[in-house]
Every structure is written in C-alpha cells, then in structure tokens.
Scaffold this motif. Structure first.
Motif, PDB file in Angstrom:
ATOM      1  N   SER A   1       0.823  -1.209   0.000  1.00 37.19           N
ATOM      2  CA  SER A   1       0.000   0.000   0.000  1.00 37.19           C
ATOM      3  C   SER A   1       0.856   1.258   0.000  1.00 37.19           C
ATOM      4  CB  SER A   1      -0.924   0.020   1.219  1.00 37.19           C
ATOM      5  OG  SER A   1      -1.793  -1.084   1.218  1.00 37.19           O
ATOM      6  N   GLN A   2       1.972   1.222   0.716  1.00 39.23           N
ATOM      7  CA  GLN A   2       2.819   2.398   0.845  1.00 39.23           C
ATOM      8  C   GLN A   2       3.365   2.865  -0.507  1.00 39.23           C
ATOM      9  OE1 GLN A   2       3.047  -0.356   2.738  1.00 39.23           O
ATOM     10  NE2 GLN A   2       2.257   0.466   4.679  1.00 39.23           N
ATOM     11  N   ARG A   3       3.553   1.938  -1.444  1.00 40.50           N
ATOM     12  CA  ARG A   3       4.079   2.306  -2.764  1.00 40.50           C
ATOM     13  C   ARG A   3       3.042   2.118  -3.873  1.00 40.50           C
ATOM     14  NH1 ARG A   3      10.403   0.099  -2.309  1.00 40.50           N
ATOM     15  NH2 ARG A   3      10.759   0.993  -0.229  1.00 40.50           N
ATOM     16  N   ASN A   4       1.779   2.009  -3.474  1.00 37.95           N
ATOM     17  CA  ASN A   4       0.671   1.935  -4.444  1.00 37.95           C
ATOM     18  C   ASN A   4       0.916   0.869  -5.523  1.00 37.95           C
ATOM     19  OD1 ASN A   4      -0.728   4.210  -3.241  1.00 37.95           O
ATOM     20  ND2 ASN A   4       0.863   5.497  -4.157  1.00 37.95           N
ATOM     21  N   ARG A   5       1.166  -0.330  -5.090  1.00 38.42           N
ATOM     22  CA  ARG A   5       1.544  -1.393  -6.017  1.00 38.42           C
ATOM     23  C   ARG A   5       0.379  -2.290  -6.458  1.00 38.42           C
ATOM     24  NH1 ARG A   5       7.591  -3.079  -3.650  1.00 38.42           N
ATOM     25  NH2 ARG A   5       8.670  -1.418  -4.820  1.00 38.42           N
ATOM     26  N   GLU A   6      -0.844  -1.885  -6.148  1.00 34.55           N
ATOM     27  CA  GLU A   6      -1.997  -2.722  -6.481  1.00 34.55           C
ATOM     28  C   GLU A   6      -2.074  -2.975  -7.991  1.00 34.55           C
ATOM     29  OE1 GLU A   6      -3.095  -0.281  -2.782  1.00 34.55           O
ATOM     30  OE2 GLU A   6      -2.022   0.029  -4.679  1.00 34.55           O
ATOM     31  N   GLY A   7      -2.013  -1.907  -8.781  1.00 31.80           N
ATOM     32  CA  GLY A   7      -2.107  -2.066 -10.230  1.00 31.80           C
ATOM     33  C   GLY A   7      -0.934  -2.819 -10.822  1.00 31.80           C
ATOM     34  N   ARG A   8       0.248  -2.607 -10.256  1.00 27.86           N
ATOM     35  CA  ARG A   8       1.426  -3.330 -10.713  1.00 27.86           C
ATOM     36  C   ARG A   8       1.257  -4.831 -10.523  1.00 27.86           C
ATOM     37  NH1 ARG A   8       7.548  -3.133  -8.265  1.00 27.86           N
ATOM     38  NH2 ARG A   8       6.591  -4.543  -6.755  1.00 27.86           N
ATOM     39  N   LEU A   9       0.711  -5.226  -9.367  1.00 24.20           N
ATOM     40  CA  LEU A   9       0.514  -6.642  -9.090  1.00 24.20           C
ATOM     41  C   LEU A   9      -0.487  -7.263 -10.063  1.00 24.20           C
ATOM     42  CD1 LEU A   9       1.097  -9.105  -7.356  1.00 24.20           C
ATOM     43  CD2 LEU A   9      -0.646  -8.319  -5.742  1.00 24.20           C
ATOM     44  N   VAL A  10      -1.547  -6.536 -10.389  1.00 23.54           N
ATOM     45  CA  VAL A  10      -2.510  -7.046 -11.366  1.00 23.54           C
ATOM     46  C   VAL A  10      -1.839  -7.193 -12.725  1.00 23.54           C
ATOM     47  CG1 VAL A  10      -4.671  -6.560 -12.567  1.00 23.54           C
ATOM     48  CG2 VAL A  10      -4.489  -6.140 -10.110  1.00 23.54           C
ATOM     49  N   GLY A  11      -0.957  -6.257 -13.075  1.00 20.58           N
ATOM     50  CA  GLY A  11      -0.191  -6.390 -14.314  1.00 20.58           C
ATOM     51  C   GLY A  11       0.686  -7.631 -14.314  1.00 20.58           C
ATOM     52  N   PHE A  12       1.302  -7.928 -13.163  1.00 23.19           N
ATOM     53  CA  PHE A  12       2.088  -9.159 -13.050  1.00 23.19           C
ATOM     54  C   PHE A  12       1.218 -10.383 -13.356  1.00 23.19           C
ATOM     55  CE2 PHE A  12       4.999  -7.264  -9.494  1.00 23.19           C
ATOM     56  CZ  PHE A  12       5.588  -6.432 -10.424  1.00 23.19           C
ATOM     57  N   LEU A  13       0.054 -10.429 -12.723  1.00 25.14           N
ATOM     58  CA  LEU A  13      -0.819 -11.595 -12.890  1.00 25.14           C
ATOM     59  C   LEU A  13      -1.287 -11.733 -14.331  1.00 25.14           C
ATOM     60  CD1 LEU A  13      -2.876 -11.207  -9.597  1.00 25.14           C
ATOM     61  CD2 LEU A  13      -1.243 -13.025 -10.107  1.00 25.14           C
ATOM     62  N   ALA A  14      -1.606 -10.625 -14.981  1.00 19.66           N
ATOM     63  CA  ALA A  14      -2.031 -10.690 -16.380  1.00 19.66           C
ATOM     64  C   ALA A  14      -0.935 -11.280 -17.252  1.00 19.66           C
ATOM     65  CB  ALA A  14      -2.426  -9.297 -16.869  1.00 19.66           C
ATOM     66  N   ARG A  15       0.292 -10.858 -17.048  1.00 19.55           N
ATOM     67  CA  ARG A  15       1.404 -11.369 -17.841  1.00 19.55           C
ATOM     68  C   ARG A  15       1.704 -12.842 -17.550  1.00 19.55           C
ATOM     69  NH1 ARG A  15       5.411  -8.232 -19.902  1.00 19.55           N
ATOM     70  NH2 ARG A  15       6.408 -10.256 -20.282  1.00 19.55           N
ATOM     71  N   LEU A  16       1.405 -13.276 -16.347  1.00 17.71           N
ATOM     72  CA  LEU A  16       1.687 -14.665 -15.979  1.00 17.71           C
ATOM     73  C   LEU A  16       0.654 -15.643 -16.521  1.00 17.71           C
ATOM     74  CD1 LEU A  16       2.881 -14.120 -12.300  1.00 17.71           C
ATOM     75  CD2 LEU A  16       4.276 -14.962 -14.209  1.00 17.71           C
ATOM     76  N   LYS A  17      -0.409 -15.143 -17.129  1.00 13.37           N
ATOM     77  CA  LYS A  17      -1.439 -16.031 -17.679  1.00 13.37           C
ATOM     78  C   LYS A  17      -0.849 -17.045 -18.644  1.00 13.37           C
ATOM     79  CE  LYS A  17      -5.364 -16.128 -17.608  1.00 13.37           C
ATOM     80  NZ  LYS A  17      -6.226 -17.080 -16.861  1.00 13.37           N
ATOM     81  N   SER A  18       0.165 -16.668 -19.379  1.00 11.51           N
ATOM     82  CA  SER A  18       0.756 -17.570 -20.370  1.00 11.51           C
ATOM     83  C   SER A  18       1.529 -18.718 -19.726  1.00 11.51           C
ATOM     84  CB  SER A  18       1.692 -16.802 -21.299  1.00 11.51           C
ATOM     85  OG  SER A  18       2.770 -16.226 -20.564  1.00 11.51           O
ATOM     86  N   LEU A  19       1.840 -18.607 -18.427  1.00 12.93           N
ATOM     87  CA  LEU A  19       2.616 -19.638 -17.729  1.00 12.93           C
ATOM     88  C   LEU A  19       1.783 -20.463 -16.756  1.00 12.93           C
ATOM     89  CD1 LEU A  19       5.820 -17.570 -16.820  1.00 12.93           C
ATOM     90  CD2 LEU A  19       5.468 -19.042 -18.809  1.00 12.93           C
ATOM     91  N   SER A  20       0.536 -20.082 -16.542  1.00 12.57           N
ATOM     92  CA  SER A  20      -0.241 -20.664 -15.440  1.00 12.57           C
ATOM     93  C   SER A  20      -0.917 -21.982 -15.772  1.00 12.57           C
ATOM     94  CB  SER A  20      -1.309 -19.677 -14.983  1.00 12.57           C
ATOM     95  OG  SER A  20      -2.269 -19.464 -16.016  1.00 12.57           O
ATOM     96  N   GLU A  21      -0.925 -22.368 -17.050  1.00 13.18           N
ATOM     97  CA  GLU A  21      -1.514 -23.643 -17.478  1.00 13.18           C
ATOM     98  C   GLU A  21      -2.965 -23.773 -17.009  1.00 13.18           C
ATOM     99  OE1 GLU A  21       1.218 -26.501 -15.911  1.00 13.18           O
ATOM    100  OE2 GLU A  21       2.795 -25.981 -17.350  1.00 13.18           O
ATOM    101  N   ASN A  22      -3.687 -22.665 -17.084  1.00  8.57           N
ATOM    102  CA  ASN A  22      -5.113 -22.609 -16.727  1.00  8.57           C
ATOM    103  C   ASN A  22      -5.398 -22.952 -15.265  1.00  8.57           C
ATOM    104  OD1 ASN A  22      -5.982 -21.713 -19.229  1.00  8.57           O
ATOM    105  ND2 ASN A  22      -6.284 -23.788 -20.016  1.00  8.57           N
ATOM    106  N   LEU A  23      -4.368 -22.909 -14.425  1.00 13.41           N
ATOM    107  CA  LEU A  23      -4.577 -23.017 -12.981  1.00 13.41           C
ATOM    108  C   LEU A  23      -4.755 -21.613 -12.419  1.00 13.41           C
ATOM    109  CD1 LEU A  23      -1.836 -25.661 -12.131  1.00 13.41           C
ATOM    110  CD2 LEU A  23      -4.304 -26.044 -12.303  1.00 13.41           C
ATOM    111  N   PRO A  24      -5.561 -21.443 -11.381  1.00 15.11           N
ATOM    112  CA  PRO A  24      -5.809 -20.095 -10.861  1.00 15.11           C
ATOM    113  C   PRO A  24      -4.531 -19.437 -10.349  1.00 15.11           C
ATOM    114  CG  PRO A  24      -7.409 -21.661  -9.993  1.00 15.11           C
ATOM    115  CD  PRO A  24      -6.352 -22.468 -10.677  1.00 15.11           C
ATOM    116  N   LEU A  25      -4.206 -18.288 -10.910  1.00 12.28           N
ATOM    117  CA  LEU A  25      -3.085 -17.508 -10.413  1.00 12.28           C
ATOM    118  C   LEU A  25      -3.459 -16.864  -9.088  1.00 12.28           C
ATOM    119  CD1 LEU A  25      -1.964 -15.795 -13.714  1.00 12.28           C
ATOM    120  CD2 LEU A  25      -0.519 -17.267 -12.297  1.00 12.28           C
TER     121      LEU A  25
END
Length: 342
Positions: A225-249
């Motif tokens: 919260s101190q560095r407002n990283r909420e949107g950054r984390l969602v960006g991480f998860l979106a990019r990881l979709k290609s590696l998740s093999e349809n398992l919930p990230l």
C-alpha cells in the motif's frame, strides 16, 4: 683533519649505499592469507546443535521488521541455529535476533559472488540451520547469484526434508513464490504496468530458488500500500497467464511493518501494523479481454476478474492456503488501464 674528513666521507657513503639498496629492493612484510568473506559473524554458541523444527513461512513487507513474526520463527526453530542470507548489508540481524532469546546461535552470510553461492562451507552452514531468513536488498541479484547453485540446493533441502521455518522481507519476500517479479530491468509502477503490461521492465517468470509448496502458482509483493503497487501486481498476474496452465493464479501482498506467517498446515495469520492482501483469479480458463503490447490492459470478466481479501492483525482470521476457500471481500478488475473494485 685529513683523517676526520676520510671518516666522514666513509660514513656518508655507507648510509647512501644502504638507502639506495633499500629503495631498489624494498623488503615487504608477508601478506596474511585472505579469509573467506561469506560470513559476517556469528553470535551465540559456536557449536551447531540439532533441534526439533517445524516448517513455516514468513512473508514480511519491508521497513521495520515485525518482532512477533521473528519470534514465531524462533519458536518453530526449536531453539536451534538461525541463519540470515543477503547479497549486501551487514550483520545487524545477529544481535537483534539473538537478543530475543531462545536461540543457539545467529549467523549472517553475505553471498555476493558465484563462488560464495557454491562454497561448501556455506552449503554446510545452511544445511545446519534450524531457521533461515532472507534480508532485503535487490531480488534480481538474489536470483542471478543463487538460482541453480549450492544455495538453492540447501534451501530445497531445508524446505522439503529438514522442514524448518523460512522467511524473507522486502526483496527476500519477493522471491518466495513459484512466480517472481525479478526487477532485473528496473522498477515499474502501477500506472506504467496497467498502461502497457508488456513494458520491458515488467519482468515476471517462474523461479526454482524457493518456490515453497504453499506458494504454488503464486507471486508475492511487498511495500504494497505504501508504494501503491496494487495495479502493478494485477499487471504481473495478467502477464503470468501464459505460464499458469489454466490453474488459478494467486498473489499475496504485504504492507510495510507487516508479516504473513503460514504454519505447517497452511494456516496463514497476520502480524504487525498494517494489511496483507490475497488475490486469486475468478476464471482461470479465461484470458483478459485486452492484453497487448503498448495497449492499456482490460481485465474485466464481468467486473469479477480477481477475487480479493484484505486482512490485518486486529481481525486476523486464519486463512487456509491449501484451499483458498474463504469468504472474499469483493473483486478487482481493470478497464482500459484503470484498476477498479467492487
């Protein structure tokens, strides 16, 4: 007078000869042998002991360390040897942790070269640990220097065979999951990640270094919260979709001066002053609506892209990380690069 003059010149000539000889061939003292620099010191008993340990995991969000989480690790170490590893910095944890009592010893290792990361003595010290903590620093250096080395081999032994408590703060927390944000091309902020999820600085991948069993298909974040990283984390998860093999990230993010402690049964509790955040995909088999280079992210899915829960030490429900089956607070979703919740 002639005799005195001859004697004087003889004395001067002697000293000139000595001076010239010393200048031409100086006598250098022997160089002491170089000591191995991996250890920054050990406090407590110099002899290793074996104690009964209990596995556990601490994710600490950075800034001031959380005393209660450290005591939680000490308790699960069985009073054994507590080891800290880092790439830079000093041995400040030694007196801090040993002063809490209940430990045989505390030692800090600075592992900032490939040689140190494959040193047999380092390997031995790590395998003899009853608790391991990874200090803050630069996670790109941790990954570059430790992955695929004797350090990684020792960590895997401690997790899977010896089953000891392992923790990390700040960068040490960032490398705990199966997926990691490496930071190797510089830092990225939330707005940048959401406006272009393929920004070259958004470097996420799978890691073998720690990849704790409770953090499968999971990425961790800190200073949240101190560095407002909420949107950054969602960006991480979106990019990881290609590696998740349809398992919930999944993601666990921790504020500063706060820690998540996960016991041997996968039950997670929060210590400290602020919040921890849990995120999981609502529909693992569906891709974000817009995930393209130089294009703002849209990950809506009926305004239910990601389920979230916020927990602090005052509420402190015990959450089961084996199932992630608890009551959620709501949803996060992204529309045209803007993070929203309901």
């Amino acid at each position: 007078m002639m005799s005195i003059s001859k004697n004087f010149h003889a004395v001067v000539s002697f000293f000139l000869f000595i001076t010239y000889s010393c200048s031409a061939a100086p006598i250098t003292p022997p160089i002491p042998p170089v000591q191995e620099s991996y250890s920054l010191g050990r406090v407590g008993n110099t002899d290793d002991i074996e104690s009964e340990t209990e596995s556990g995991l601490v994710l600490m969000g950075g800034s001031t360390d959380v005393d209660a989480a450290m005591r939680w690790m000490i308790e699960r170490s069985g009073g054994g040897d507590f080891v800290i590893i880092r790439v830079s910095g000093g041995a400040g944890y030694n007196d801090y942790l040993y002063g809490m009592g209940g430990l045989n010893s505390v030692e800090t290792l600075r592992l900032n070269t490939a040689e140190a990361s494959n040193n047999e003595k380092v390997f031995e010290i790590l395998k003899n640990a009853e608790a391991l903590f990874i200090a803050g620093g630069d996670q790109s250096q941790y990954l570059r220097l430790w992955e695929g080395t004797k350090v990684e081999e020792a960590i895997q032994y401690l997790i899977h065979e010896k089953q000891i408590p392992i923790g990390g703060t700040s960068a040490g927390c960032a490398i705990m999951g199966e997926f990691v944000y490496t930071g190797e091309k510089g830092s990225i902020i939330s707005q940048e990640a959401l406006q272009n999820p393929y920004d070259e600085r958004l470097t996420v991948r799978r890691s073998s270094l720690i990849n704790h069993p409770f953090l499968q298909n999971t990425i961790t974040d800190q200073h949240f919260s101190q560095r407002n990283r909420e949107g950054r984390l969602v960006g991480f998860l979106a990019r990881l979709k290609s590696l998740s093999e349809n398992l919930p990230l999944k993601a666990i993010a921790v504020d500063e001066k706060t820690a998540v402690a996960i016991d041997k049964d996968g039950q997670a509790k929060v210590f400290g002053q602020a919040n921890a955040f849990y995120l999981v995909e609502s529909n693992a088999d569906q891709l974000p609506e817009t995930l393209q280079i130089q294009t703002p992210l849209t990950w809506n899915l009926g305004q239910q892209a990601l389920k979230y829960k916020t927990v602090n030490a005052d509420q402190n429900p015990s959450l089961d990380l084996k199932t992630w089956g608890w009551e959620w607070d709501g949803f996060w979703f992204v529309e045209a690069g803007v993070l929203k919740n309901n």
